[in-house]
Design an enzyme around this catalytic site. Sequence first.
Site, PDB file in Angstrom:
ATOM      1  N   THR A  35       0.839  -1.222   0.000  1.00 16.68           N
ATOM      2  CA  THR A  35       0.000   0.000   0.000  1.00 16.68           C
ATOM      3  C   THR A  35       0.864   1.258   0.000  1.00 16.68           C
ATOM      4  OG1 THR A  35      -0.143  -0.209   2.408  1.00 16.68           O
ATOM      5  CG2 THR A  35      -2.051  -0.946   1.127  1.00 16.68           C
ATOM      6  N   LEU A  71       5.936  -1.182  11.609  1.00 18.07           N
ATOM      7  CA  LEU A  71       4.684  -0.601  11.089  1.00 18.07           C
ATOM      8  C   LEU A  71       4.150  -1.361   9.882  1.00 18.07           C
ATOM      9  CD1 LEU A  71       5.715   1.768  12.910  1.00 18.07           C
ATOM     10  CD2 LEU A  71       4.840   3.338  11.198  1.00 18.07           C
ATOM     11  N   LYS A 103      15.802  -9.737  19.080  1.00 20.13           N
ATOM     12  CA  LYS A 103      16.431 -10.642  20.057  1.00 20.13           C
ATOM     13  C   LYS A 103      17.918 -10.819  19.732  1.00 20.13           C
ATOM     14  CE  LYS A 103      16.017 -15.485  21.453  1.00 20.13           C
ATOM     15  NZ  LYS A 103      16.259 -16.536  20.472  1.00 20.13           N
ATOM     16  N   TYR A 143      -6.972  -8.818  10.314  1.00 21.12           N
ATOM     17  CA  TYR A 143      -6.275  -7.651  10.859  1.00 21.12           C
ATOM     18  C   TYR A 143      -6.375  -7.633  12.391  1.00 21.12           C
ATOM     19  CZ  TYR A 143      -4.981  -2.675  11.322  1.00 21.12           C
ATOM     20  OH  TYR A 143      -4.373  -1.484  11.654  1.00 21.12           O
TER      21      TYR A 143
HETATM   22  P1  NAD Z   1      -0.244   2.151   5.213  1.00 15.34           P
HETATM   23  O1  NAD Z   1      -1.010   1.087   4.528  1.00 15.34           O
HETATM   24  O2  NAD Z   1      -0.164   3.491   4.590  1.00 15.34           O
HETATM   25  O3  NAD Z   1       1.263   1.670   5.483  1.00 15.34           O
HETATM   26  C1  NAD Z   1       1.611   0.326   5.695  1.00 15.34           C
HETATM   27  C2  NAD Z   1       2.936   0.086   4.974  1.00 15.34           C
HETATM   28  O4  NAD Z   1       3.348  -1.275   5.227  1.00 15.34           O
HETATM   29  C3  NAD Z   1       2.821   0.247   3.459  1.00 15.34           C
HETATM   30  O5  NAD Z   1       3.892   1.005   2.969  1.00 15.34           O
HETATM   31  C4  NAD Z   1       2.881  -1.189   2.943  1.00 15.34           C
HETATM   32  O6  NAD Z   1       3.383  -1.275   1.621  1.00 15.34           O
HETATM   33  C5  NAD Z   1       3.770  -1.839   3.975  1.00 15.34           C
HETATM   34  N1  NAD Z   1       3.607  -3.298   4.062  1.00 15.34           N
HETATM   35  C6  NAD Z   1       2.455  -3.993   4.107  1.00 15.34           C
HETATM   36  N2  NAD Z   1       2.716  -5.315   4.202  1.00 15.34           N
HETATM   37  C7  NAD Z   1       4.069  -5.434   4.233  1.00 15.34           C
HETATM   38  C8  NAD Z   1       4.949  -6.541   4.304  1.00 15.34           C
HETATM   39  N3  NAD Z   1       4.500  -7.804   4.388  1.00 15.34           N
HETATM   40  N4  NAD Z   1       6.289  -6.310   4.297  1.00 15.34           N
HETATM   41  C9  NAD Z   1       6.772  -5.037   4.197  1.00 15.34           C
HETATM   42  N5  NAD Z   1       5.979  -3.968   4.118  1.00 15.34           N
HETATM   43  C10 NAD Z   1       4.644  -4.154   4.132  1.00 15.34           C
HETATM   44  O7  NAD Z   1      -0.863   2.251   6.687  1.00 15.34           O
HETATM   45  P2  NAD Z   1      -0.527   3.274   7.875  1.00 15.34           P
HETATM   46  O8  NAD Z   1      -1.765   4.016   8.186  1.00 15.34           O
HETATM   47  O9  NAD Z   1       0.721   3.991   7.598  1.00 15.34           O
HETATM   48  O10 NAD Z   1      -0.295   2.234   9.070  1.00 15.34           O
HETATM   49  C11 NAD Z   1       1.006   1.884   9.498  1.00 15.34           C
HETATM   50  C12 NAD Z   1       0.898   0.938  10.690  1.00 15.34           C
HETATM   51  O11 NAD Z   1       0.164   1.573  11.742  1.00 15.34           O
HETATM   52  C13 NAD Z   1       0.154  -0.358  10.381  1.00 15.34           C
HETATM   53  O12 NAD Z   1       0.794  -1.429  11.054  1.00 15.34           O
HETATM   54  C14 NAD Z   1      -1.226  -0.138  10.957  1.00 15.34           C
HETATM   55  O13 NAD Z   1      -1.828  -1.343  11.338  1.00 15.34           O
HETATM   56  C15 NAD Z   1      -0.903   0.750  12.151  1.00 15.34           C
HETATM   57  N6  NAD Z   1      -2.077   1.552  12.510  1.00 15.34           N
HETATM   58  C16 NAD Z   1      -2.442   2.636  11.752  1.00 15.34           C
HETATM   59  C17 NAD Z   1      -3.568   3.357  12.089  1.00 15.34           C
HETATM   60  C18 NAD Z   1      -4.028   4.562  11.302  1.00 15.34           C
HETATM   61  O14 NAD Z   1      -5.108   5.084  11.590  1.00 15.34           O
HETATM   62  N7  NAD Z   1      -3.276   5.087  10.372  1.00 15.34           N
HETATM   63  C19 NAD Z   1      -4.359   2.963  13.204  1.00 15.34           C
HETATM   64  C20 NAD Z   1      -3.952   1.846  13.924  1.00 15.34           C
HETATM   65  C21 NAD Z   1      -2.804   1.160  13.593  1.00 15.34           C
END
Ligand code: NAD
Length: 315
Positions: A35, A71, A103, A143
């Site tokens: 994404t 993240l 670790k 998720y």
């Molecule tokens: P986003 O989708 O913009 O970013 C996620 C990133 O992770 C993307 O660049 C994607 O390409 C990368 N990614 C996905 N799967 C991957 C993999 N297997 N290996 C390597 N990279 C991978 O989302 P965001 O809003 O920036 O969220 C970032 C983190 O924060 C996530 O873990 C999300 O669960 C957590 N989070 C975000 C929110 C929010 O409101 N933005 C709320 C709760 C938790």
Amino acid sequence: MKLLVTGAAGFLGSHLCETLLRMNHEVIGIDNYYTGSKFNLTAIIDNPKFELIRHDVTFPIYLEIDGIFNLACPASPIHYQKNPVQTFKTNVHGAINILGLAKRTGAKVLQASTSEIYGDPEQSPQVETYWGNVNPIGIRSCYDEGKRAAETLFFDYHRQYDVDIRVARIFNTYGPRMAFNDGRVISNFIVQSLKNEPLTVYGDGNQTRSFCYVTDLIEGLVKLFLKDNVHEPINLGNPAPTSMVDVAKEIIAMTNSKSELNFLPLPLDDPKKREPNIEKAKALLDWYPKIDRSEGIRKTIIDFETRLNGIKNGL
Ligand code: NAD
Ligand code: UDP
């Protein structure tokens, strides 16, 4: 410090990398671009203290680092539901690989967990001691349960191997640089308003969320990472719940849009309410959000307007 950020090319990851570089740390970003996009990193891609690696966290990686922000994971329901098995693997195999790296190297490691671990909560606001109300077999489970399993792994690696963990439970965060097709509510409503298209309100629009502006959230993540010995989950979010109908009307007014509301079916298991209790973050980290919703949405609208005009002008 030499810090690893997984999901570096995403919305939060790219803002976090910029902040860490401004603090003069060395940063290695990894991402599989599911994404995320390299365009999110335009401002830092040429910084000699930044290195970007294409890598999927479901596979092990060997690096020498002092700290990790984990993240990597699609955050928008439409994206994490497109390939639920990969979403679950990213959360679980990803956590195992990243915790293994922590670790081996002795690095401190922060997990980007989520308010989704509370599911459709039966108590509000949600305190960190609440165990949640989660459907284990629904369309959001890849998720929600993936993130819950990741938290389990983080606390087991801490208890069993003394890994220095931090777990941030992030509530809905928005801001500049969200993808046009992200699918989350604030970005959808802004794009639709700017194009004078109907705003897609799911259900009756009375479900509530609490929206945190990105700079506030990133400050919270960094403060949590830097604080010693916080081996318990910490909620990070802006405790000002609002309904989706009200957000839609706010955004229409702020963009002077001609858009109307288009009510569509509510997706399955969509939580009815969500509101963080942030007393722990206030007490332990002296952190609280400073940007209110109208200011944050105004800044976000300006960013979306600029990018849409850039596309129109072929930039
Ligand atoms: P986003 O989708 O913009 O970013 C996620 C990133 O992770 C993307 O660049 C994607 O390409 C990368 N990614 C996905 N799967 C991957 C993999 N297997 N290996 C390597 N990279 C991978 O989302 P965001 O809003 O920036 O969220 C970032 C983190 O924060 C996530 O873990 C999300 O669960 C957590 N989070 C975000 C929110 C929010 O409101 N933005 C709320 C709760 C938790
Ligand atoms: N939502 C909506 N219209 C949209 C996108 C989302 O009404 O175009 C609703 C969605 O049903 C949910 C809320 O807005 O109740 C927040 O959705 P989002 O996907 O942003 O985050 P999450 O559901 O993960 O909190």
